[in-house]
Design an enzyme around this catalytic site. Structure first.
Site, short mmCIF file in Angstrom:
data_model
loop_
_atom_site.label_atom_id
_atom_site.label_comp_id
_atom_site.label_asym_id
_atom_site.label_seq_id
_atom_site.Cartn_x
_atom_site.Cartn_y
_atom_site.Cartn_z
CB CYS A 34 -34.03 10.38 -34.14
SG CYS A 34 -34.06 10.61 -32.34
CB CYS B 21 -31.75 -2.21 -29.93
SG CYS B 21 -32.25 -0.54 -30.37
N GLY C 126 -42.78 27.17 -31.74
CA GLY C 126 -42.51 25.72 -31.66
C GLY C 126 -41.09 25.42 -31.24
CG PHE D 11 -26.12 -1.81 -36.36
CD1 PHE D 11 -27.01 -2.85 -36.47
CD2 PHE D 11 -26.57 -0.59 -35.87
CE1 PHE D 11 -28.34 -2.69 -36.10
CE2 PHE D 11 -27.89 -0.41 -35.49
CZ PHE D 11 -28.78 -1.47 -35.62
CD GLU E 61 -21.72 -10.15 -39.77
OE1 GLU E 61 -21.49 -11.37 -39.75
OE2 GLU E 61 -20.83 -9.29 -39.78
C1 LIG Z 1 -36.33 17.97 -37.59
C2 LIG Z 1 -36.82 19.12 -38.42
C3 LIG Z 1 -37.25 18.86 -39.70
C4 LIG Z 1 -37.71 19.90 -40.49
N1 LIG Z 1 -38.12 19.62 -41.76
C5 LIG Z 1 -38.57 20.61 -42.55
C6 LIG Z 1 -38.98 20.35 -43.88
O1 LIG Z 1 -38.97 19.22 -44.35
N2 LIG Z 1 -39.40 21.41 -44.62
C7 LIG Z 1 -39.43 22.67 -44.13
O2 LIG Z 1 -39.82 23.57 -44.84
N3 LIG Z 1 -39.04 22.95 -42.89
C8 LIG Z 1 -38.60 21.94 -42.09
N4 LIG Z 1 -38.19 22.23 -40.82
C9 LIG Z 1 -38.19 23.63 -40.38
C10 LIG Z 1 -39.49 23.96 -39.67
O3 LIG Z 1 -40.52 24.08 -40.61
C11 LIG Z 1 -39.31 25.28 -38.95
O4 LIG Z 1 -38.33 25.08 -37.97
C12 LIG Z 1 -40.57 25.70 -38.26
O5 LIG Z 1 -41.59 25.90 -39.14
C13 LIG Z 1 -40.35 26.94 -37.41
O6 LIG Z 1 -41.49 27.17 -36.63
P1 LIG Z 1 -41.42 27.35 -35.06
O7 LIG Z 1 -42.76 27.73 -34.59
O8 LIG Z 1 -40.86 26.17 -34.41
O9 LIG Z 1 -40.41 28.55 -34.96
P2 LIG Z 1 -39.56 29.05 -33.74
O10 LIG Z 1 -38.30 28.27 -33.65
O11 LIG Z 1 -40.39 29.09 -32.53
O12 LIG Z 1 -39.25 30.53 -34.23
C14 LIG Z 1 -38.54 30.75 -35.39
C15 LIG Z 1 -38.35 32.23 -35.69
O13 LIG Z 1 -39.58 32.82 -36.01
C16 LIG Z 1 -39.80 33.97 -35.23
N5 LIG Z 1 -41.22 34.05 -34.97
C17 LIG Z 1 -42.05 33.02 -34.70
N6 LIG Z 1 -43.30 33.45 -34.62
C18 LIG Z 1 -43.28 34.77 -34.78
C19 LIG Z 1 -44.28 35.77 -34.79
N7 LIG Z 1 -45.56 35.48 -34.61
N8 LIG Z 1 -43.90 37.02 -35.02
C20 LIG Z 1 -42.60 37.34 -35.21
N9 LIG Z 1 -41.61 36.43 -35.22
C21 LIG Z 1 -41.96 35.17 -35.02
C22 LIG Z 1 -38.97 33.79 -34.01
O14 LIG Z 1 -38.61 35.05 -33.48
C23 LIG Z 1 -37.79 33.02 -34.54
O15 LIG Z 1 -36.84 33.90 -35.03
C24 LIG Z 1 -37.73 21.22 -40.00
C25 LIG Z 1 -37.31 21.46 -38.69
C26 LIG Z 1 -36.87 20.43 -37.91
C27 LIG Z 1 -36.40 20.71 -36.52
S1 FES Z 2 -33.78 1.33 -33.16
FE1 FES Z 2 -35.75 0.48 -33.33
S2 FES Z 2 -35.55 -1.37 -32.29
FE2 FES Z 2 -33.51 -0.61 -32.29
S1 FES Z 3 -33.88 13.08 -29.58
FE1 FES Z 3 -34.12 12.84 -31.69
S2 FES Z 3 -35.97 13.90 -32.01
FE2 FES Z 3 -35.55 14.31 -29.95
#
Ligand SMILES: Cc1cc2nc3c(=O)[nH]c(=O)nc-3n(C[C@H](O)[C@H](O)[C@H](O)COP(=O)(O)OP(=O)(O)OC[C@H]3O[C@@H](n4cnc5c(N)ncnc54)[C@H](O)[C@@H]3O)c2cc1C
Ligand code: FES
Ligand code: FES
Length: 1337
Positions: free
Chosen positions: A49, A114, A267, A806, A1269
């Site tokens: 969000c 809000c 990440g 709402f 509304e």
């Molecule tokens: C709100 C949200 C929206 C998203 N939308 C999309 C989307 O639209 N499309 C999409 O494709 N994806 C989407 N994702 C997924 C996102 O792409 C993956 O969560 C992200 O790429 C994972 O990367 P990270 O670095 O955060 O991984 P982490 O959470 O840090 O790690 C994930 C896994 O990878 C392993 N790992 C990481 N690096 C290494 C390494 N170098 N060697 C060995 N293992 C490793 C870790 O051990 C773990 O198991 C979304 C995620 C969120 C939270």
């Molecule tokens: S959620 Fe954006 S102003 Fe209320």
């Molecule tokens: S609280 Fe929604 S993105 Fe972190």
């Protein structure tokens, strides 16, 4: 490994040192609870969000550069912040010191309502400006793609941001070199008005300039630290988890060797949500810190190597650079990756998530893995044992042990080869929403053709979203090798792929037929894309496509926003200092933007405060056999667990039904409150709640849908009926009769601030203060008083402001607040209860799903003479306001039309879903849609345009409604006429038809709908309001009233009222919030009438005061308010007055079917134009024009904000937002990652709003009209525009017969309605032959 130093990072320029850090803690709770920086908000906890957006800055000793990026604090483990600088909204500006230009502009451009989303928005823009002080519009919309707002509709936020762009006045869509502001839509001349210029809603001249030199500098200490970083691993140990941060590659490999099962957290965007939502626990976590080798970027002769630690945002920038530099034929895969990187998640996630984490997570809907696999990428792995390479192929993606990493290995980097001449790579995805939404299906496709002969040499196709992991159509590809690239090959390919990529009817995620269709629609798109490129490469051998088919390839979304607002000038005779009618900024706007606005959970913790969490039912209809609390009780920190026995079976009573607060021996929906766990901390309470063991015995029947309720005769009583004229007789004389039905799905409120309450025992006389996010403090007071068996005068409820509501913060809030107060009373200390997003969505219900059945009799010229309707709503497990919703739906279903003979019946269905409740529009958005749908059906039958049939049947001038209330529809007709003119309707309709005749796979649609929205609440008592105005001896004024500030700006309007009445500047007047202590027995805030009623009460109070002070003022007309107040005090004249408004005269006699339930009508009209992609169901709202009659606006900025915000929410209702329930009644859609509300990408490319000149509306507050509304319904203009586009597609494909559509009209329904050879090709499952994943509710 020795324990490392204390955790050290900076927040807003201040050093934070944590010696005993708990690695399980995320930055968001740390900021909010530990550092008391509550500007950063919790909205979902899962990265979806953007409410928690902060800026992270890191210094790289290698590049000597500082990287600033936006990130979601809810997913950042604080241990990962060693050496980083965090900037929160409090760090960039404040009302006490210096406001930052971003904060100023978002507030002054009315980009806050809000205000709950505002700090996140501010931080996203701020970070962008740190990197790009003069951003382009693309960069702006990209930066805000991960931030949701439920109130504003985004237009004012975009306008605020545009002021930072170099050329903010221009639409920046320079097709043909002409700005669309000059060329008009579709190249048509714009509507000419007498007075086209209207005053601006904000004045750019007064904005502070953006001065990058004023920004916080990166802490020099952190730079020095980074330069001299000790080369040893840091270890942070918590109670349950150990965090290991290696700083060299060698140490990383050591750590992985020692803890092979530990995840390598980069990440944390994949690991974090798993821990939070799926209960996964890692005792050890390895998190590499700035290991250079993980960020390598290597250009070799035939490939690019990217380090696994690069963020997806960095990958995007690198690839953007590479495609600029290399010849196109080498960059096919990079271009395809770039396409997906533009829409993958939001900017925050892209900046946090790493390439390695993305690849290794192997999510079934990964956007990049299918592309990396078709591109023959290889993974460079490393362990203590050495290096090796593995292909990123289907075996790796399916986690086959022989093709996977070994537990001790890490991913070092990825080799992405260059493409070759005659090699083509494409990326496809279709999601519920264009941006920040996981794909429903995505795909990577690659073909390598023989030079000159067009024979397939290599072919590779992978799909995401259609199985437990990314799926490869390997066999199909192999069979196609050797075939020429032509239509026969395509046909064979579709059949082969459908045979190979099997998707059972019960597949998780549902939408099975849609997914099957997308599988081959993407294939077709790939075929077209390649054919098109071949034509460009070799026009002689490859004639390519007919122009008509090229439309399949264009992107719908690459367009820019612009808007035009026309509102009323104030009366020339008005006093210059009188603020009524002026677009005054929301008075909390600056506080929203600086994070200083306090919401319930921002209140500091009290001494010995406890946290309460609810345990809810996991069964929809069951007997509770036993509840075992023993394990939960034994957990650390647990103080108490309350069941209904403790509460003494007190019942909540609203309307005719009562229910116990907590379930006793039976549950009738999933999410029913069963018991409440009270613990010393939130974490402890949540852990204990999971250990409460409940044994259920399922009961029959399980009723989830309206159809099932009808079948089991399961209704709330009574049935409501309204009849006018003689329907049966009229049916005898009409030319044609048509019968049909229409389903309207429910909607989640998705207020950004979840349900929140804090109960504080005062310690004396059993008094209790409750701070709560509610629309109805009096009800909370009553509920708490009855739970504590106290008189109401001992319980006070206080609300400063709420983060959206709402309609969703009325009844359910009452029960939860009562249980919380009970716990506080029992333990003699403050108890806080804040729902998580998932709990909130599960427990609190939403807008009622509707089924409308109609029989309509009409003449061939389109006149409707008889309408017989049946309405059913899905009320859920308890009555709540379901009957009132049905009543309002019946009273408002005529919308803008005079049906001379009308009969309608309505029933509220009792089902086993969480109880549905009030939601903006209260039945009208559903009822009105059903009527409008019926009208479009009539139009189709008569061979007339829908707008013609709408016009023919519209109320004209003075008339009478079905309940015999008089109506003067002059302004309705005027809105309609203006909207037709302003939108250049007839010219654009011709342009749309021309477009449709020239394009086969893209279609446009245009629709206009009128609006008549009755305002009032059918009861005098429910309309009474009171206010209290005090004048202090220094001349300042404190005002309070019974209305709740939930974003609509009611407090701002009320201060405007006081200012006008007392003729004093607004700056002299203050409003602290709403409380049962100052205004007792206030009605619920809702129903568009909060400002009307409370404003009249305030006006009354001010007039009383003025009357008292008149003699003093006239004796000293040049005196100040201080002089007058002092004199009044000396003369013993009271400086405090209560104002009262008794409510509008209103009644409705349901026996007779007549009455005067409403006070006045709001009129309007909206015209929308959309474009759809017939192959994927993707759609874009190209333009919306809205004309509204709002009487005489008190504050046009706030009123326009309400219209736009409601319109976008309505658009969400009708075209996007979809709740998914399992066949057992469990809600799947419990957060922004599953449930999509409109985001910035959904704002119409052009959005024009115009208000009618002020009209007299005698009884109301200064002739204004309540607008909260009505605008929701106007969102259905998008629904009908989509229907128009789908009809055009069907007509071209020779499909006749009625088009059965339901709301929301999502990509799935659009695609499946555009039937073609692909929809015919897919296998269909026999109904009953499988258990579907979800049931349509
Ligand atoms: C709100 C949200 C929206 C998203 N939308 C999309 C989307 O639209 N499309 C999409 O494709 N994806 C989407 N994702 C997924 C996102 O792409 C993956 O969560 C992200 O790429 C994972 O990367 P990270 O670095 O955060 O991984 P982490 O959470 O840090 O790690 C994930 C896994 O990878 C392993 N790992 C990481 N690096 C290494 C390494 N170098 N060697 C060995 N293992 C490793 C870790 O051990 C773990 O198991 C979304 C995620 C969120 C939270
Ligand atoms: S959620 Fe954006 S102003 Fe209320
Ligand atoms: S609280 Fe929604 S993105 Fe972190």
């Amino acid at each position: 490994m020795e324990p490392g130093p204390a955790l050290l990072f900076y927040v807003n320029g201040r050093k934070v040192t944590e010696r005993n850090v708990d690695p399980e803690i995320m930055l968001l709770p740390y900021l909010r609870k530990k550092l008391q920086l509550t500007g950063t908000k919790y909205g979902c906890g899962g990265g979806g969000c953007g409410a928690c957006t902060v800026m992270i800055s890191r210094y790289s000793p290698t590049t000597k550069k500082i990287r600033h990026y936006p990130a979601n604090a809810c997913l950042i483990p604080i241990c990962s912040l060693y050496g980083a600088a965090v900037t929160t909204v409090e760090g960039i500006g404040s009302t006490k010191t210096r406001i930052h230009p971003v904060q100023e502009r978002i507030a002054k451009c009315h980009g806050t309502q809000c205000g709950f989303c505002t700090p996140g928005m501010v931080m996203s823009i701020y970070t962008l400006l740190r990197n790009h002080p003069e951003p382009t519009l693309d960069q702006l919309t990209d930066a805000l793609g991960g931030n949701l707002c439920r109130c504003t509709g985004y237009r004012p936020i975009i306008d605020a941001c545009k002021t930072f762009c170099k050329s903010s006045g221009c639409c920046q869509s320079k097709e043909n070199g002409i700005c669309s502001l000059d060329q008009g839509i579709n190249g048509l001349p714009e509507y000419k008005e007498e007075n086209k210029t209207s005053p601006k809603l904000f004045s750019e001249e007064e904005f502070l300039p953006l001065d990058p030199t004023q920004e916080l500098i990166f802490p020099p200490e952190l730079m020095i630290m980074a330069e001299n970083q000790p080369q040893s691993t840091r270890v942070f140990r918590g109670d349950r988890m150990t965090w290991i941060s290696p700083v060299t590659l060698k140490e990383l490999l050591e750590a992985k060797f020692k803890y092979p099962q530990a995840p390598v957290v980069m990440g944390n965007t994949s690991v974090g949500p798993e821990v939070k939502f799926k209960g996964v626990f890692h005792p050890v976590v390895i998190s590499p810190d700035r290991i250079e080798e993980l960020s390598v970027v290597n250009h070799a002769d035939n490939e690019l190597t990217l380090g696994a630690g690069l963020s997806l945002a960095q990958v995007k920038n690198i690839l953007a650079d590479v495609v600029q530099k290399l010849p196109e034929e080498k960059t096919q895969i990079y271009r395809a990756l770039l396409k997906h990187l533009g829409t993958l998640a939001g900017s925050q996630i892209r900046n946090m998530a790493s390439l390695g984490g993305h690849i290794i997570s192997r999510h079934l809907d990964s956007d990049l893995n299918p592309l990396l696999a078709v591109g023959n990428c290889t993974l460079n792995l490393l362990s203590k044992e050495g290096e090796r390479q593995i292909p990123l192929n289907e075996q790796f993606l399916s986690k086959s042990p022989s093709a996977d990493l070994k537990p001790q290995e890490i991913l070092l980097s990825v080799n992405i080869p260059y493409s070759r001449k005659w090699e083509f790579v494409s990326a496809f995805r279709q999601a519920q929403r264009h941006q920040n939404a996981l794909a429903i299906v995505n795909s990577g496709m690659r073909v390598f053709l023989g030079e000159g002969d067009g024979i397939i040499r290599e072919l590779s196709i992978l799909y995401g979203g259609v199985g437990p992991t990314t799926i490869c159509a390997r066999n199909s590809c192999q069979k196609l090798i050797g075939r020429p690239w032509n239509e026969e090959m395509l046909d064979a390919a579709c059949r082969l792929v459908l045979d190979e990529v099997l998707l059972p009817g019960s597949a998780p995620g549902g939408k099975v037929e849609f997914k099957r269709t997308l599988i081959i629609s993407f294939l077709f798109k790939f075929y077209l894309e390649v054919s098109q490129t071949l034509k460009q490469m070799d026009p002689v051998h490859y004639p390519g496509l007919a122009d008509k088919y090229e439309s399949a390839l264009e992107d719908l979304h690459a367009r820019h926003h612009w808007s035009r607002i026309k509102y009323q000038n104030v009366d020339g005779k008005q006093l210059p200092q009188d603020p009524i009618g002026h677009p005054i900024m929301h008075l909390s706007g600056m506080k929203h933007a600086t994070g200083e606005a306090i919401y319930c959970d921002d209140m500091p913790a009290m001494d010995r405060e406890l946290f309460l969490t609810f345990v809810t039912s996991s069964r929809a209809h069951a007997k509770i056999v036993s509840i075992d609390l023993s394990e939960a009780f034994n957990l650390p920190g647990v103080v108490d667990i309350l069941t209904e026995e403790h509460l003494g079976c007190i019942k909540s009573c609203f309307f005719s039904e009562s229910e116990t607060f907590l379930a006793t021996n039976k549950v009738s929906c999933v999410g029913r409150l069963i018991c409440a766990v009270i613990a010393e901390s939130e974490v402890q309470a949540k852990r204990a709640a999971k250990q409460v063991k409940i044994v259920y015995q399922d009961l029959e029947p399980l009723i989830l849908t309206i159809e099932e309720a009808i079948q089991h005769n399961s209704f709330f009583e009574p049935e409501r009926k309204l009849e006018y004229g003689n329907v049966d007789e009229a049916f005898k004389v009409v030319d044609q009769i048509l019968e049909g039905e229409m389903h309207v799905g429910g909607q989640e409120h998705f207020y950004m601030e979840t349900q929140s309450m804090l109960a504080v025992p005062k310690g004396e006389d059993r008094e209790m203060d409750v701070y709560v996010s509610t629309q109805f403090p009096k009800y909370i007071q009553d509920m708490v008083a009855s739970a504590l068996k106290l008189p109401a005068n001992k319980v006070m409820c206080h609300v400063r402001r709420i983060g959206g509501a709402f309609g969703g913060k009325i009844l359910k809030t009452g029960i939860m607040a009562a249980v919380t107060a009970f716990a506080a009373n029992k333990h003699g200390c403050a108890v806080r209860c804040i729902l998580e997003r998932g709990e909130d969505m599960l427990i609190t219900g939403g807008r009622h799903p509707y089924l409308g059945k109609y029989k309509v009799g009409f003449m061939n010229d389109g006149r409707i003479l008889a309408l017989d309707m049946e309405h059913y709503n899905n009320g859920g497990a308890s009555l709540d306001e379901s009957l009132l919703v049905i009543e309002m739906g019946l009273l408002k279903l005529d919308n803008a039309y005079k049906f001379p003979n009308l009969r309608c019946r309505g029933r509220a269905c009792r089902t086993n879903l969480p109880s549905n409740t009030a939601f903006r529009g209260f039945g009208f958005p559903q009822a009105g849609l059903i009527t409008e749908f019926c009208i479009t059906e009539v139009a189709a039958k008569c061979g007339l345009s829908p707008e013609k049939v709408r016009m023919i049947n519209m109320y004209k001038e003075i008339d009478q409604t079905a309940y015999k209330q008089e109506i003067n529809a002059k302004n309705l007709v005027q809105c309609w006429g203006e909207c037709l003119a302003m939108s250049s309707y007839s010219q654009r309709k011709a342009a749309v038809e021309k477009f449709n005749s020239e394009n086969h796979w893209k279609k446009k649609g245009l629709a206009i709908v009128p609006l008549k929205y009755p305002v009032g609440i059918c009861s005098v008592a429910a309309g009474q309001a009171a206010a209290l105005v005090h004048i202090y001896l220094d001349g300042s004024v404190l005002v309070t009233h019974g209305g709740i500030e939930m974003g609509q700006g009611v407090h701002t309007k009320m201060i405007q009222v006081v200012s006008r009445e007392l003729r004093m500047p607004m700056s002299n007047i203050h409003l602290r919030g709403t409380s049962t202590e100052t205004v007792p027995n206030a009605n619920c805030s809702g129903g568009s009438v909060v400002a009307d009623f409370n404003g009249l009460a305030i006006k009354d109070a001010c007039q009383t005061l003025l009357k008292r002070l008149e003699p003093i003022i006239s004796k000293n007309p040049r005196g100040t308010w201080k002089d007058w107040a002092e004199t009044a005090f000396e003369e013993s004249i009271s400086l405090s007055a209560i104002g009262y408004f008794r409510g509008y005269e209103a009644d409705m006699n349901w026996e007779k079917g007549e009455g005067h339930p409403f006070e006045y009508f709001v009129y309007g009209a909206a015209c929308s134009e959309v474009e759809i992609d017939c192959l994927t169901g993707d759609h874009k709202n190209l333009r919306t024009d809205i004309v509204m009659d709002i009487g005489r606006s008190i504050n046009p900025a706030l009123d326009i904000g309400q219209i736009e915000g409601a319109f976008i929410q309505g658009m969400g209702l009708y075209t996007l937002e979809e709740l998914d329930y399992s066949p057992h009644g469990i809600l799947y859609t419990r957060g922004p990652n599953q449930y999509k509300i409109p985001a910035i990408c959904d704002v119409p490319t052009e959005f024009h709003i115009s208000l009618l000149p002020p009209s007299q509306n005698s009884n109301n507050l200064y002739s204004s009209k309540g607008l909260g509304e009505s605008g929701v319904f106007l969102g259905c203009s998008v629904f009908f525009a989509l229907q128009d586009a789908v009809s055009a597609a069907r007509q071209e494909r020779g499909l006749s017969g009625p088009l059965r559509l339901s709301s929301p009209l999502t990509p799935e329904k659009i695609r499946m309605a555009c039937e073609d050879r692909f929809t015919k090709m897919i296998p269909r499952d026999e109904p009953g032959s499988y258990v579907p994943w979800n049931v349509p509710i």
